[in-house]
Enzyme design. Structure first.
Site, PDB file in Angstrom:
ATOM      1  N   GLU A  89       0.826  -1.213   0.000  1.00 41.08           N
ATOM      2  CA  GLU A  89       0.000   0.000   0.000  1.00 41.08           C
ATOM      3  C   GLU A  89       0.858   1.260   0.000  1.00 41.08           C
ATOM      4  O   GLU A  89       1.827   1.368   0.732  1.00 41.08           O
ATOM      5  CB  GLU A  89      -0.942   0.014   1.211  1.00 41.08           C
ATOM      6  CG  GLU A  89      -1.912  -1.155   1.253  1.00 41.08           C
ATOM      7  CD  GLU A  89      -2.927  -1.149   0.097  1.00 41.08           C
ATOM      8  OE1 GLU A  89      -3.032  -0.141  -0.624  1.00 41.08           O
ATOM      9  OE2 GLU A  89      -3.606  -2.191  -0.066  1.00 41.08           O
ATOM     10  N   CYS A 105      -8.139  -1.628   7.858  1.00 42.10           N
ATOM     11  CA  CYS A 105      -6.740  -1.657   7.383  1.00 42.10           C
ATOM     12  C   CYS A 105      -6.240  -0.254   7.055  1.00 42.10           C
ATOM     13  O   CYS A 105      -5.138   0.131   7.436  1.00 42.10           O
ATOM     14  CB  CYS A 105      -6.605  -2.585   6.175  1.00 42.10           C
ATOM     15  SG  CYS A 105      -6.805  -4.312   6.635  1.00 42.10           S
ATOM     16  N   HIS A 153      -1.464  -5.618   2.026  1.00 43.98           N
ATOM     17  CA  HIS A 153      -2.661  -6.463   1.931  1.00 43.98           C
ATOM     18  C   HIS A 153      -2.297  -7.771   1.237  1.00 43.98           C
ATOM     19  O   HIS A 153      -1.576  -7.756   0.236  1.00 43.98           O
ATOM     20  CB  HIS A 153      -3.735  -5.769   1.076  1.00 43.98           C
ATOM     21  CG  HIS A 153      -4.767  -5.023   1.874  1.00 43.98           C
ATOM     22  ND1 HIS A 153      -4.987  -3.683   1.714  1.00 43.98           N
ATOM     23  CD2 HIS A 153      -5.653  -5.441   2.833  1.00 43.98           C
ATOM     24  CE1 HIS A 153      -5.974  -3.304   2.533  1.00 43.98           C
ATOM     25  NE2 HIS A 153      -6.383  -4.350   3.220  1.00 43.98           N
TER      26      HIS A 153
HETATM   27  N1  PCA Z   1      -8.744  -6.643   6.242  1.00 45.20           N
HETATM   28  C1  PCA Z   1      -9.680  -5.559   6.475  1.00 45.20           C
HETATM   29  C2  PCA Z   1      -9.603  -5.297   7.957  1.00 45.20           C
HETATM   30  C3  PCA Z   1      -8.932  -6.476   8.549  1.00 45.20           C
HETATM   31  C4  PCA Z   1      -8.334  -7.183   7.409  1.00 45.20           C
HETATM   32  O1  PCA Z   1      -7.557  -8.141   7.478  1.00 45.20           O
HETATM   33  C5  PCA Z   1      -9.403  -4.343   5.591  1.00 45.20           C
HETATM   34  O2  PCA Z   1      -8.890  -4.511   4.473  1.00 45.20           O
HETATM   35  O3  PCA Z   1      -9.700  -3.227   6.003  1.00 45.20           O
END
Ligand code: PCA
Length: 213
Positions: A78, A141, A165
């Protein structure tokens, strides 16, 4: 260096969270850097009060948070976190903020302070899919990424921080064949490579990574 790596618990009615499954399998040390692993609740605000306590305790050089993004292919490094909570589903405490600022009168966004292109490139050298993502979404996240970068800024702490992610892993998609997935072993190898690059490179490489989506 001390690298504090966090991952989230299961949310949205799922049995597990791929990010935590991967984090559990990371080694305790990567090229002499100590890896401190912690799980965070998928809960707005409380996730960061817990992370703050881990930061105070371990005084990390790097804070890297991990989360799962079902539907994405490959590992997403990200680039940016925005100052908004806009939840499509309730978090694990049943809260569903809509268009709320994370920090009132805070900046609109923060960029990752990790070498995102170098991390992505290091993963790619293993033949594992990774790319830069320009949105961490508007759920927990994004909230944790924004909060950890804001905290470093206002407290004048010198850790570098960012967010990755990861897609679903195989056991999560058996009854959802339309969803892309990665092998957990590849995710773990990819994360190790990303951490190696984050510990080594303080200045990012110049590499093509722009995208339309
Ligand atoms: N993914 C979610 C919140 C917790 C996770 O593992 C997100 O992408 O916000």
């Amino acid at each position: 260096m001390v690298v504090l790596v966090t991952a989230f618990d299961a949310f949205g009615g799922e049995a597990l969270n791929a990010s935590w499954e991967a984090l559990k399998q990371l080694p305790e040390e990567i090229q002499g850097n100590i890896i401190v692993k912690r799980q965070l609740p998928t809960v707005f605000h409380r996730s960061f009060s817990e992370l703050k306590a881990h930061i105070e305790e371990h005084k990390p050089d790097i804070v890297l948070s991990l989360g799962q993004a079902a539907g994405r292919r490959g590992i997403s490094i990200e680039r940016v976190a925005i100052n908004v909570d806009d939840a499509r589903i309730p978090d694990n405490d049943g809260q569903q903020p809509i268009d709320e600022t994370i920090v009132d009168n805070g900046p609109s966004a923060y960029f990752s302070t990790l070498p995102i292109k170098a991390m992505s490139a290091e993963i790619n050298t293993l033949g594992i899919e990774a790319s830069i993502s320009n949105t961490a979404g508007t759920f927990v996240c994004n909230h944790i990424m924004f909060s950890l970068l804001h905290y470093a800024c206002v407290q004048e702490l010198d850790y570098r921080g960012g967010f990755i992610h990861i897609p679903c892993i195989k056991e999560q998609v058996v009854d959802k064949p339309q969803l892309p997935y990665m092998d957990l072993t590849d995710v773990v190898k990819g994360l190790e490579a990303a951490i190696r690059a984050a510990c080594t490179a303080t200045i990012d490489i110049k590499a093509v990574g722009g995208r339309l989506d």
